[in-house]
Write an enzyme that holds these catalytic residues in place. Structure first.
Site, mmCIF file in Angstrom:
data_model
loop_
_atom_site.group_PDB
_atom_site.id
_atom_site.type_symbol
_atom_site.label_atom_id
_atom_site.label_comp_id
_atom_site.label_asym_id
_atom_site.label_seq_id
_atom_site.Cartn_x
_atom_site.Cartn_y
_atom_site.Cartn_z
ATOM 1 N N GLU A 1 0.809 -1.341 0.048
ATOM 2 C CA GLU A 1 -0.070 0.086 -0.214
ATOM 3 C C GLU A 1 0.683 1.255 0.003
ATOM 4 O O GLU A 1 0.710 2.144 0.947
ATOM 5 C CB GLU A 1 -1.025 -0.163 1.083
ATOM 6 C CG GLU A 1 -1.989 -1.184 1.000
ATOM 7 C CD GLU A 1 -3.188 -0.807 2.154
ATOM 8 O OE1 GLU A 1 -4.240 -1.286 2.043
ATOM 9 O OE2 GLU A 1 -2.859 -0.395 3.307
ATOM 10 N N GLU B 1 -6.864 -7.626 -1.121
ATOM 11 C CA GLU B 1 -7.508 -7.615 0.429
ATOM 12 C C GLU B 1 -8.822 -6.895 0.402
ATOM 13 O O GLU B 1 -9.292 -6.057 -0.466
ATOM 14 C CB GLU B 1 -6.714 -6.392 1.354
ATOM 15 C CG GLU B 1 -5.146 -6.778 1.611
ATOM 16 C CD GLU B 1 -4.685 -5.645 2.551
ATOM 17 O OE1 GLU B 1 -5.396 -4.962 3.221
ATOM 18 O OE2 GLU B 1 -3.226 -5.708 2.369
#
Length: 680
Positions: free
Chosen positions: A150, A308
């Protein structure tokens, strides 16, 4: 690009065995088998465990985990672990620490606290990636490389200052070119030496956490620079892996509509797009669908990976609601319906402590399989095994595209006026939502995308016109395409300098209009869109708000005019014939009723029809491979609903039932309908 070791939709997610003992690992694996989990992402935050000192590496833990997972039928997405540097590194090399927007040097803590332009960080991160690749390149468990985690956040340290000046030298060659691009004669900002350029943050040009700036030129370039800097970190690790492994795909997990990075430029460097989907309980299903389509559009429609999602709840939102029964399964299939070839979770087991201990997991703190979440997870895992390899690699095709551009988004949000209420994503979503509600496939594309495959291209709030883009759109329309754009479009070039000669600048000839003024009113103050004559189901008056372009026609036909204020009677919706196509301009932000009727008329003229007729709340998408088509029917409502397949005959791959004509679907349920022959 799903690796051929596992020819099915991947199922699993992030696993942090370093937080647990060996007895727990064995119990986890037993439960993985019950749930049908076949892929685990490991080593996301294990840098401090694997590298305990300057030249001290210990792969014992990873060796054991790779073997244990593989022997038990679980493949591995192996992360490089570089999303959080070790404490010893921050202590020894302070250049690795970021400086924040307000000029404060960070200490060790949190994550993503590494300066992307730190030579120390780049050296050790790429070295770690290379050591992992050298060690595990041929491991039979490995199906994907996961670089860092991320990426995000900006840095304003001395490393970044030096690197930014070098970046500017490469881009502009001379200070004269920089001064011209940034319009530095304004407020006496002319630069005579590269060292006079300081970073745009809370100590210089920006305020409000970067939402406001005195000089859009430097702020735009700093966002480009920081996006490029973080991308360079990704590329260094990717290239280090490629020295040893030329086969296994490499990715990093993106964050959907995250504003700070230009994901279209990132996509060019990634083998496969992966992203993390975390809607809240009140996020419109259409916005989630739009984000899936945007992620798919980053690489021209290539299937992506859902890296995710939570099986139950987040921990970081203001109100961390549970996913209601059936919703996890429903939203997982929504991802697959829009192009995902995986369903992966964060996390597989809940952490015992720290900030993510209340983030949902497949295995809850109680530690056994007798939970609602685990039972739902197991049901979905068994269904995905039943689907086998039939879905993976299939694609969504669309005749309508919406242009989404991160640099344009930055420009809109950094603009000093005309309205604080103008939000780029909101305006894009307004147009997307109409197609979503009508089950019409749509692509979200960047400005580099070829337009030939589309009948209709929509570019809401195309404030920034990059070099060559106006010509691309003109050619598209000239050859028969339909182009739609809106208020606050065609205003500036890529440096945020106004295109003189009247708005909408380079689009003026294509649209057959020029805009004299732009009125901005509080969102609760409305005007009216009054149709000149009926057009399809559009007739009478509709409301509009936010911004109001006061425009004059230069050959365009007026479809509707304003209904009130001093510009009553001036054009608000126009159509211009250009070559064999048409270009439309909507000069204000219209209500949903108008927009729905307008876009339905456009689709009717282009013979673009819904995939399936449904009631509101029932979503239908289609993925295709060769002559086989898969219709996904998703009921987002809390009650059963009906849909009409017409003459289509299809078999639900989940239940084996045959469907045709008018059909029903249970609340929060999903159907995956396979058609033997592709139907347009």
């Amino acid at each position: 690009m799903v690796h051929n070791k596992l020819q099915k939709i991947w199922y699993g997610g992030d696993y942090n065995p370093e937080q647990w003992d060996e007895a727990t690992w064995d119990e986890d694996i037993r439960m993985f088998k019950l749930a049908g989990i076949d892929v685990a992402t490991i080593n996301v935050f294990s840098w401090a465990i694997v590298q305990r000192g300057e030249d001290t590496y210990d792969f014992t833990f990873l060796d054991e985990m790779m073997e244990k997972l593989y022997k038990n039928g679980v493949y591995v997405c192996l992360a490089t672990g570089t999303g959080a540097h070790p404490a010893w590194m921050a202590k020894t090399y302070t250049d690795i620490l970021r400086t924040d927007f307000d000029g404060r040097k960070r200490k060790f803590g949190g994550r993503h606290n590494s300066c992307p332009n730190s030579p120390t960080y780049r050296k050790y991160a790429s070295r770690m990636a290379e050591k992992l690749a050298n060690r595990y390149q041929n491991h039979p468990a490995l199906v994907l490389w996961h670089v860092s985690n991320e990426y995000g956040g900006y840095c304003y340290c001395d490393n970044c200052t030096t690197a930014f000046r070098q970046w500017l030298k490469r881009k502009y060659d001379s200070l004269q070119a920089v001064n011209k691009a940034w319009n530095t004669n304004f407020w006496g900002h002319t630069f005579y030496d590269w060292d006079e350029i300081v970073l745009p943050n809370g100590l210089s040009e920006e305020w409000g956490s970067g939402r406001n700036t005195n000089f859009q030129g430097i702020s735009l370039d700093y966002r480009r620079f920081q996006s490029d800097s973080l991308l360079t970190c990704y590329k260094l690790e990717r290239d280090a892996i490629r020295k040893h492994d030329q086969q296994i795909p490499i990715t990093t997990n993106l964050m959907g509509l995250y504003e700070e990075l230009d994901y279209f430029s990132w996509a060019k460097e990634m083998d496969v797009i992966s992203w993390d989907n975390y809607p809240s309980i009140d996020t419109p299903e259409s916005l989630t669908a739009m984000t899936h389509d945007l992620m798919r559009g980053l690489k021209s429609g290539q299937p992506f990976l859902l890296m995710e999602q939570t099986p139950s709840q987040q921990n970081w939102q203001p109100y961390n609601s549970l996913k209601r029964p059936g919703v996890m399964r429903l939203w997982s299939y929504q991802a697959v319906a829009h192009g995902a070839d995986s369903v992966l979770f964060f996390q597989l087991r809940r952490s015992v402590g720290a900030t993510e201990k209340f983030h949902g997991a497949v295995i809850e703190h109680v530690g056994h399989e007798h939970t609602r979440v685990f039972k739902e997870t197991s049901k979905l895992g068994n269904e995905l095994m039943k689907l086998d390899n039939r879905i993976i690699g299939s694609r969504v095709t669309a005749k309508v595209a919406i242009v989404f551009d991160w640099e344009n988004r930055w420009g809109v949000h950094l603009s000093s006026g005309p309205s604080v209420a103008l939000d780029y994503v909101t305006e894009v979503h307004k147009y997307y939502e109409v197609f979503y509600d009508n089950n019409i496939p749509i692509d979200l594309i960047g400005t580099d995308e070829n337009l030939e495959n589309y009948d209709v291209v929509i570019a809401p709030v195309l404030y920034m016109i990059k070099e060559g883009y106006a010509t691309k759109v003109e050619e598209f329309v000239e050859h028969g395409g339909t182009f739609i754009t809106t208020f606050f479009s065609g205003i500036v070039n890529e440096n945020d300098l106004v295109t003189l000669g009247g708005y909408p600048g380079q689009l003026r000839n294509l649209l057959g209009i020029w805009v004299e003024e732009i009125d901005a009113l509080p969102p609760n103050q409305k005007n009216q869109i009054v149709m000149k004559k009926s057009w399809g189901k559009l007739e009478g008056s509709y409301t509009c708000n936010l911004l109001f372009d006061l425009l004059h026609t230069e050959g365009a036909e007026v479809l509707a005019s304003y209904g009130s204020d001093f510009y009553r009677g001036m054009p608000v919706v126009t159509k211009n014939h250009y070559g064999n196509g048409e270009a439309f301009y909507i000069a204000s932000s219209p209500d949903k009723e108008f927009l729905s009727g307008f876009l339905k008329n456009i689709c009717a003229e282009k013979a673009i029809t819904p995939l399936v007729k449904t009631k509101p709340g029932v979503e239908v998408t289609k993925r295709e491979m060769g002559e086989t088509a898969y219709l996904f029917v998703l009921n987002h409502q809390n009650h059963p609903a009906y849909f009409d397949l017409g003459e289509i005959q299809a078999v639900d791959l989940l239940s084996g039932s045959t469907f045709t004509g008018e059909c029903s679907i249970d609340a929060k349920d999903v159907l995956v309908l396979q058609q033997s022959t592709k139907v347009n």
